[in-house]
Design a protein around this motif. Structure first.
Motif, PDB file in Angstrom:
ATOM      1  N   GLU A  59       0.843  -1.321   0.122  1.00  0.00           N
ATOM      2  CA  GLU A  59       0.152   0.185   0.000  1.00  0.00           C
ATOM      3  C   GLU A  59       0.825   1.125  -0.078  1.00  0.00           C
ATOM      4  O   GLU A  59       1.964   1.428   0.777  1.00  0.00           O
ATOM      5  N   ASN A 114      -4.359   5.009  -2.020  1.00  0.00           N
ATOM      6  CA  ASN A 114      -5.591   5.575  -1.661  1.00  0.00           C
ATOM      7  C   ASN A 114      -6.228   6.635  -2.383  1.00  0.00           C
ATOM      8  O   ASN A 114      -5.499   7.426  -3.048  1.00  0.00           O
ATOM      9  N   GLU A 146      -7.987   2.220  -3.534  1.00  0.00           N
ATOM     10  CA  GLU A 146      -8.781   2.291  -2.210  1.00  0.00           C
ATOM     11  C   GLU A 146      -9.401   3.690  -1.987  1.00  0.00           C
ATOM     12  O   GLU A 146      -9.255   4.404  -1.847  1.00  0.00           O
ATOM     13  N   ASP A 176     -11.908   0.731   1.820  1.00  0.00           N
ATOM     14  CA  ASP A 176     -11.010   0.671   2.697  1.00  0.00           C
ATOM     15  C   ASP A 176     -11.673   1.121   4.055  1.00  0.00           C
ATOM     16  O   ASP A 176     -12.765   1.408   4.107  1.00  0.00           O
ATOM     17  N   LYS A 197     -11.042  -3.943   3.254  1.00  0.00           N
ATOM     18  CA  LYS A 197     -10.187  -3.669   4.086  1.00  0.00           C
ATOM     19  C   LYS A 197     -10.958  -3.539   5.612  1.00  0.00           C
ATOM     20  O   LYS A 197     -11.553  -2.523   5.713  1.00  0.00           O
ATOM     21  N   GLU A 232      -6.246  -4.878   8.716  1.00  0.00           N
ATOM     22  CA  GLU A 232      -5.489  -3.685   8.865  1.00  0.00           C
ATOM     23  C   GLU A 232      -4.974  -3.567  10.397  1.00  0.00           C
ATOM     24  O   GLU A 232      -5.762  -4.019  11.121  1.00  0.00           O
TER      25      GLU A 232
HETATM   26 MG    MG Z   1      -5.637   2.605   2.629  1.00  0.00          MG
END
Ligand code: MG
Ligand code: C2E
Ligand code: MG
Ligand code: MG
Length: 278
Positions: A59, A114, A146, A176, A197, A232
């Motif tokens: 990421e 992201n 994301e 996310d 996530k 996460e």
């Molecule tokens: Mg993220």
């Protein structure tokens, strides 16, 4: 000034908000300068496939090296970049830079980027992503965007069209921080995500029976839809055992690796800790 606000309205002079907006204005100017001068950089955090124990991808996480204030966390400057609209060119830079880095990694290692709602609401998001892909030569299936539930709350025609056309290109879409927003379940129903996530607050709260039950349920839901489900914020062996038992397919967290600068990613790749099957 007060007059401009209208005949029947008062504008009380508020020195606090003046100071805050002056500070925000200064920070915005500093961000613009940093963009021109290479003051932003990306760190990359490994995502580990639990089935093989190998790295499935990374990421990309944005960092601002401020000349006087040192490193500034994204939680401080991303909201400001969003308010000022600077997130559009900054986000385009992130996409380009992340794709460029990922193109140097062995196939099929992926990069997750992201993206803010503001970027998606802009017409031209598809072109921006396409440009990052063609400029780097990265295959679309190696890029994952994301997005957050907040973005889906403002789901407009533009957002839907962009998401669907990127999907058709082969770009992956991840949801996310799942579980932190409102009406999470309806989003899962409306769009099929490649990845979900699980927010780290669920992992951190695993000792609470209700939190644990909700976590297990949302992991089952995600895998039931055929999505990969990433936990996460896995920081301890206990966290790992819990998310593994819950059925997560991948993990990300300090127990494995923190976000690392690009040169360290190259070293990591050379060490062979990878999952090289697709
Ligand atoms: Mg993220
Ligand atoms: P996120 O996308 O949920 O990213 C995960 C955050 O968790 C990162 O924080 C990461 O450093 C942190 N993290 C990873 N492992 C652990 C762990 O084991 N424990 C704990 N406590 N934290 C862990 P970071 O880098 O500060 O980023 C914060 C948020 O800022 C991100 O949350 C994302 O929403 C946003 N962000 C970061 N980079 C970008 C970007 O390029 N564009 C946009 N729009 N937002 C970004
Ligand atoms: Mg997250
Ligand atoms: Mg998060």
């Amino acid at each position: 000034q007060a007059k401009a606000a209208g005949r029947n309205t008062y504008r009380v002079h508020d020195p606090d908000s003046d100071a805050a907006s002056a500070a925000a204005g200064l920070l915005k100017a500093e961000m613009e300068r940093a963009m021109k001068r290479g003051g932003f950089l990306l760190n990359y955090q490994p995502i580990i496939d639990l089935a093989t124990g190998g790295i499935a991808g990374f990421e990309a996480l944005l960092r601002w090296r401020h000349p006087r204030r040192g490193n500034i966390a994204p939680s401080e400057f991303i909201p400001l970049a969003e308010q000022s609209g600077l997130i559009v060119p900054l986000g385009a830079w992130v996409l380009k830079e992340a794709c460029r880095a990922a193109a140097s990694w062995p196939d099929p290692l992926r990069v997750a980027v992201n993206v803010s709602a503001i970027q998606f609401q802009q017409t031209g998001m598809e072109e921006t992503v396409l440009h990052a892909l063609t400029a780097s030569g990265l295959a679309p299936h190696r890029l994952e965007l994301e997005i957050t539930e907040t973005m889906l709350m403002q789901k407009t025609e533009t957002v839907c069209r962009a998401m669907e056309s990127l999907r058709r290109l082969g770009v992956r879409i991840a949801l996310d921080d799942f579980g932190t927003g409102y009406s999470s379940l309806s989003y899962l129903h409306q769009f099929s995500f490649d990845t979900i996530k699980i927010d780290r607050s669920f992992v951190a709260g695993m000792a609470d029976q209700k939190t644990a039950a909700i976590t297990r349920a949302i992991v089952a839901l995600g895998t039931g839809f055929g999505a990969r489900v990433i936990a996460e914020g896995v920081e301890t062996e206990e966290h790992l055992a819990f998310v593994r038992a819950a059925g997560c397919t991948d993990v990300q967290g300090f127990l494995f690796d923190p976000p690392l600068p690009a040169p360290e990613i190259t070293r990591l790749i050379e060490s062979g800790r990878l999952r090289l099957a697709a």
